[in-house]
Design a protein around this motif. Structure first.
Motif, PDB file in Angstrom:
ATOM      1  N   THR A 133       0.803  -1.226   0.000  1.00 15.33           N
ATOM      2  CA  THR A 133       0.000   0.000   0.000  1.00 15.33           C
ATOM      3  C   THR A 133       0.835   1.275   0.000  1.00 15.33           C
ATOM      4  OG1 THR A 133      -0.146  -0.086   2.400  1.00 15.33           O
ATOM      5  CG2 THR A 133      -1.940  -1.104   1.145  1.00 15.33           C
ATOM      6  N   ASP A 134       2.013   1.210  -0.597  1.00 15.06           N
ATOM      7  CA  ASP A 134       2.867   2.395  -0.627  1.00 15.06           C
ATOM      8  C   ASP A 134       3.621   2.386  -1.953  1.00 15.06           C
ATOM      9  OD1 ASP A 134       4.737   4.436  -0.100  1.00 15.06           O
ATOM     10  OD2 ASP A 134       4.956   3.826   1.997  1.00 15.06           O
ATOM     11  N   ILE A 135       3.727   3.555  -2.584  1.00 17.64           N
ATOM     12  CA  ILE A 135       4.557   3.654  -3.792  1.00 17.64           C
ATOM     13  C   ILE A 135       5.701   4.647  -3.590  1.00 17.64           C
ATOM     14  CG2 ILE A 135       2.766   2.886  -5.391  1.00 17.64           C
ATOM     15  CD1 ILE A 135       2.466   5.825  -6.254  1.00 17.64           C
ATOM     16  N   GLY A 136       5.914   5.046  -2.339  1.00 15.65           N
ATOM     17  CA  GLY A 136       7.076   5.853  -2.011  1.00 15.65           C
ATOM     18  C   GLY A 136       6.895   7.352  -2.103  1.00 15.65           C
ATOM     19  N   VAL A 137       5.675   7.827  -2.256  1.00 18.37           N
ATOM     20  CA  VAL A 137       5.442   9.274  -2.273  1.00 18.37           C
ATOM     21  C   VAL A 137       5.310   9.739  -0.828  1.00 18.37           C
ATOM     22  CG1 VAL A 137       3.860  11.127  -2.959  1.00 18.37           C
ATOM     23  CG2 VAL A 137       4.304   9.225  -4.509  1.00 18.37           C
ATOM     24  N   GLU A 138       6.164  10.639  -0.421  1.00 22.66           N
ATOM     25  CA  GLU A 138       6.141  11.093   0.967  1.00 22.66           C
ATOM     26  C   GLU A 138       5.347  12.372   1.168  1.00 22.66           C
ATOM     27  OE1 GLU A 138       9.992  11.151   2.695  1.00 22.66           O
ATOM     28  OE2 GLU A 138      10.385   9.071   2.155  1.00 22.66           O
ATOM     29  N   LYS A 139       5.408  13.292   0.232  1.00 23.73           N
ATOM     30  CA  LYS A 139       4.699  14.566   0.386  1.00 23.73           C
ATOM     31  C   LYS A 139       3.398  14.523  -0.406  1.00 23.73           C
ATOM     32  CE  LYS A 139       7.858  17.979   1.697  1.00 23.73           C
ATOM     33  NZ  LYS A 139       8.258  19.329   1.400  1.00 23.73           N
ATOM     34  N   VAL A 140       2.409  13.859   0.173  1.00 24.13           N
ATOM     35  CA  VAL A 140       1.138  13.695  -0.535  1.00 24.13           C
ATOM     36  C   VAL A 140       0.301  14.968  -0.546  1.00 24.13           C
ATOM     37  CG1 VAL A 140       1.016  11.205  -0.175  1.00 24.13           C
ATOM     38  CG2 VAL A 140       0.027  12.737   1.526  1.00 24.13           C
ATOM     39  N   ASP A 141       0.731  15.989   0.208  1.00 28.59           N
ATOM     40  CA  ASP A 141      -0.029  17.232   0.216  1.00 28.59           C
ATOM     41  C   ASP A 141       0.357  18.155  -0.933  1.00 28.59           C
ATOM     42  OD1 ASP A 141       2.486  17.495   1.415  1.00 28.59           O
ATOM     43  OD2 ASP A 141       1.878  19.259   2.552  1.00 28.59           O
ATOM     44  N   GLU A 142       1.424  17.810  -1.669  1.00 26.39           N
ATOM     45  CA  GLU A 142       1.780  18.583  -2.850  1.00 26.39           C
ATOM     46  C   GLU A 142       0.868  18.159  -3.994  1.00 26.39           C
ATOM     47  OE1 GLU A 142       5.920  17.914  -3.542  1.00 26.39           O
ATOM     48  OE2 GLU A 142       6.499  19.337  -1.997  1.00 26.39           O
ATOM     49  N   TRP A 143       0.781  19.012  -5.003  1.00 25.81           N
ATOM     50  CA  TRP A 143      -0.086  18.636  -6.114  1.00 25.81           C
ATOM     51  C   TRP A 143       0.490  19.105  -7.438  1.00 25.81           C
ATOM     52  CZ3 TRP A 143      -2.824  14.791  -6.716  1.00 25.81           C
ATOM     53  CH2 TRP A 143      -3.694  14.671  -7.781  1.00 25.81           C
ATOM     54  N   VAL A 144       0.389  18.237  -8.431  1.00 27.43           N
ATOM     55  CA  VAL A 144       0.833  18.523  -9.782  1.00 27.43           C
ATOM     56  C   VAL A 144      -0.265  18.036 -10.715  1.00 27.43           C
ATOM     57  CG1 VAL A 144       2.627  18.076 -11.498  1.00 27.43           C
ATOM     58  CG2 VAL A 144       3.219  18.078  -9.084  1.00 27.43           C
ATOM     59  N   THR A 145      -0.671  18.850 -11.663  1.00 31.30           N
ATOM     60  CA  THR A 145      -1.701  18.444 -12.625  1.00 31.30           C
ATOM     61  C   THR A 145      -1.027  18.125 -13.945  1.00 31.30           C
ATOM     62  OG1 THR A 145      -2.089  20.736 -13.207  1.00 31.30           O
ATOM     63  CG2 THR A 145      -3.536  19.802 -11.538  1.00 31.30           C
ATOM     64  N   ASP A 146      -0.282  17.015 -13.950  1.00 29.84           N
ATOM     65  CA  ASP A 146       0.493  16.655 -15.140  1.00 29.84           C
ATOM     66  C   ASP A 146      -0.034  15.412 -15.840  1.00 29.84           C
ATOM     67  OD1 ASP A 146       1.250  14.992 -13.087  1.00 29.84           O
ATOM     68  OD2 ASP A 146       3.393  15.143 -13.468  1.00 29.84           O
ATOM     69  N   GLY A 147      -1.293  15.086 -15.628  1.00 30.27           N
ATOM     70  CA  GLY A 147      -1.921  14.002 -16.385  1.00 30.27           C
ATOM     71  C   GLY A 147      -1.968  12.675 -15.656  1.00 30.27           C
ATOM     72  N   LYS A 148      -2.583  11.708 -16.313  1.00 28.73           N
ATOM     73  CA  LYS A 148      -2.853  10.407 -15.712  1.00 28.73           C
ATOM     74  C   LYS A 148      -1.630   9.529 -15.514  1.00 28.73           C
ATOM     75  CE  LYS A 148      -7.653   9.704 -16.958  1.00 28.73           C
ATOM     76  NZ  LYS A 148      -8.579   8.745 -17.529  1.00 28.73           N
ATOM     77  N   ASP A 149      -0.488   9.923 -16.020  1.00 28.87           N
ATOM     78  CA  ASP A 149       0.701   9.098 -15.866  1.00 28.87           C
ATOM     79  C   ASP A 149       1.863   9.859 -15.231  1.00 28.87           C
ATOM     80  OD1 ASP A 149      -0.554   6.860 -17.052  1.00 28.87           O
ATOM     81  OD2 ASP A 149      -0.165   7.682 -19.028  1.00 28.87           O
ATOM     82  N   GLY A 150       1.610  11.059 -14.720  1.00 32.12           N
ATOM     83  CA  GLY A 150       2.675  11.884 -14.161  1.00 32.12           C
ATOM     84  C   GLY A 150       2.767  11.802 -12.650  1.00 32.12           C
ATOM     85  N   TRP A 151       3.470  12.784 -12.084  1.00 30.27           N
ATOM     86  CA  TRP A 151       3.700  12.798 -10.637  1.00 30.27           C
ATOM     87  C   TRP A 151       2.385  12.967  -9.877  1.00 30.27           C
ATOM     88  CZ3 TRP A 151       7.187  10.877  -7.745  1.00 30.27           C
ATOM     89  CH2 TRP A 151       7.265  11.219  -6.400  1.00 30.27           C
ATOM     90  N   GLY A 152       1.458  13.790 -10.396  1.00 29.78           N
ATOM     91  CA  GLY A 152       0.158  13.938  -9.750  1.00 29.78           C
ATOM     92  C   GLY A 152      -0.577  12.617  -9.636  1.00 29.78           C
ATOM     93  N   ALA A 153      -0.485  11.770 -10.664  1.00 33.62           N
ATOM     94  CA  ALA A 153      -1.114  10.446 -10.615  1.00 33.62           C
ATOM     95  C   ALA A 153      -0.435   9.565  -9.573  1.00 33.62           C
ATOM     96  CB  ALA A 153      -1.068   9.778 -11.989  1.00 33.62           C
ATOM     97  N   ARG A 154       0.864   9.713  -9.398  1.00 36.32           N
ATOM     98  CA  ARG A 154       1.578   8.959  -8.353  1.00 36.32           C
ATOM     99  C   ARG A 154       1.101   9.384  -6.967  1.00 36.32           C
ATOM    100  NH1 ARG A 154       5.781   5.993 -10.204  1.00 36.32           N
ATOM    101  NH2 ARG A 154       6.259   6.335 -12.374  1.00 36.32           N
ATOM    102  N   ILE A 155       0.913  10.688  -6.778  1.00 32.61           N
ATOM    103  CA  ILE A 155       0.408  11.170  -5.493  1.00 32.61           C
ATOM    104  C   ILE A 155      -0.988  10.612  -5.251  1.00 32.61           C
ATOM    105  CG2 ILE A 155      -0.304  13.217  -4.191  1.00 32.61           C
ATOM    106  CD1 ILE A 155       1.947  14.749  -5.706  1.00 32.61           C
ATOM    107  N   LEU A 156      -1.843  10.664  -6.271  1.00 30.63           N
ATOM    108  CA  LEU A 156      -3.195  10.126  -6.141  1.00 30.63           C
ATOM    109  C   LEU A 156      -3.162   8.638  -5.807  1.00 30.63           C
ATOM    110  CD1 LEU A 156      -6.262  10.385  -6.329  1.00 30.63           C
ATOM    111  CD2 LEU A 156      -6.047  10.020  -8.804  1.00 30.63           C
ATOM    112  N   ALA A 157      -2.319   7.872  -6.500  1.00 32.45           N
ATOM    113  CA  ALA A 157      -2.203   6.432  -6.210  1.00 32.45           C
ATOM    114  C   ALA A 157      -1.768   6.209  -4.767  1.00 32.45           C
ATOM    115  CB  ALA A 157      -1.215   5.783  -7.177  1.00 32.45           C
ATOM    116  N   GLN A 158      -0.811   7.010  -4.289  1.00 34.49           N
ATOM    117  CA  GLN A 158      -0.364   6.875  -2.898  1.00 34.49           C
ATOM    118  C   GLN A 158      -1.518   7.139  -1.931  1.00 34.49           C
ATOM    119  OE1 GLN A 158       2.883   6.100  -1.661  1.00 34.49           O
ATOM    120  NE2 GLN A 158       1.726   5.881   0.219  1.00 34.49           N
ATOM    121  N   LEU A 159      -2.279   8.204  -2.182  1.00 35.28           N
ATOM    122  CA  LEU A 159      -3.417   8.522  -1.315  1.00 35.28           C
ATOM    123  C   LEU A 159      -4.469   7.408  -1.328  1.00 35.28           C
ATOM    124  CD1 LEU A 159      -3.772  12.301  -2.187  1.00 35.28           C
ATOM    125  CD2 LEU A 159      -3.152  11.361   0.061  1.00 35.28           C
ATOM    126  N   LEU A 160      -4.753   6.869  -2.507  1.00 35.88           N
ATOM    127  CA  LEU A 160      -5.740   5.788  -2.596  1.00 35.88           C
ATOM    128  C   LEU A 160      -5.261   4.536  -1.873  1.00 35.88           C
ATOM    129  CD1 LEU A 160      -6.885   6.309  -6.286  1.00 35.88           C
ATOM    130  CD2 LEU A 160      -8.271   6.663  -4.226  1.00 35.88           C
TER     131      LEU A 160
END
Length: 186
Positions: A133-160
């Motif tokens: 249940t972890d993909i290594g994103v530590e700062k989940v409060d940051e946000w990037v709107t770089d599409g479904k395969d970018g860093w923002g998607a990694r943050i979303l996956a971590q939160l989910l």
């Protein structure tokens, strides 16, 4: 800590913008050469520039899965609980030694990053009984709107993934989480 690099080519100038994110800070460099920009970003993070693995084929996504510290109950990477998955990981995944926890580096197919991560986690849960249940994103409060395969998607996956893990600990079911999402987004 992992360093995630994203690449974007300006269609008009042909220049490459490479953004590096390590969970604590973000650095962006633009250059005519994709490789030079990537090297400069890595140097900015104090890392020796290393050859980047080739981009995954179209329809594949590269990510890390980690057994979270909450979920693993203090198990070390060499714990017998991981023997089966170390000897038979999902196709496209290899065990990656971390100091305090078990992890897999994966290059897996999916319609997008969330699909690749969720189907891989589901397979691991089915085959090995582990819920990574972890993909290594530590700062989940940051946000990037770089599409479904970018860093923002990694943050979303971590939160989910965190939501799934914590919901289980509190006694909520997947149906409870789905109902919550549907109710909020009506």
């Amino acid at each position: 800590m992992s360093l995630y690099l994203s690449y974007e080519e300006d269609p008009h100038s042909g220049r490459w913008t490479v953004t590096g994110e390590d969970g604590h800070r973000t650095i962006t460099i633009t250059h005519e050469s994709k490789e030079v920009a990537a090297d400069e970003v890595q140097k900015s993070f104090g890392r020796k520039a290393s050859p980047r693995p080739p981009e995954p084929p179209p329809g594949y996504h590269r990510f890390t899965l980690i057994d979270s510290l909450i979920n693993s109950e203090g198990a070390t990477p060499d714990d017998p609980a991981y023997t089966a998955i170390r000897s038979s990981p999902p196709e496209g995944c290899v065990p990656e030694p971390l100091t305090h926890c078990f992890s897999l580096e994966c290059t897996r197919p999916g319609t997008d990053l969330l699909d690749a991560i969720s189907t891989t986690c589901a397979q691991i849960h089915k085959d090995h009984g582990l819920l990574l249940t972890d993909i290594g994103v530590e700062k989940v409060d940051e946000w990037v709107t770089d599409g479904k395969d970018g860093w923002g998607a990694r943050i979303l996956a971590q939160l989910l993934l965190m939501s799934v893990e914590r919901a289980r600990l509190l006694g909520y079911t997947p149906d409870d989480l789905t109902r919550f999402i549907h109710q909020v987004t009506k």
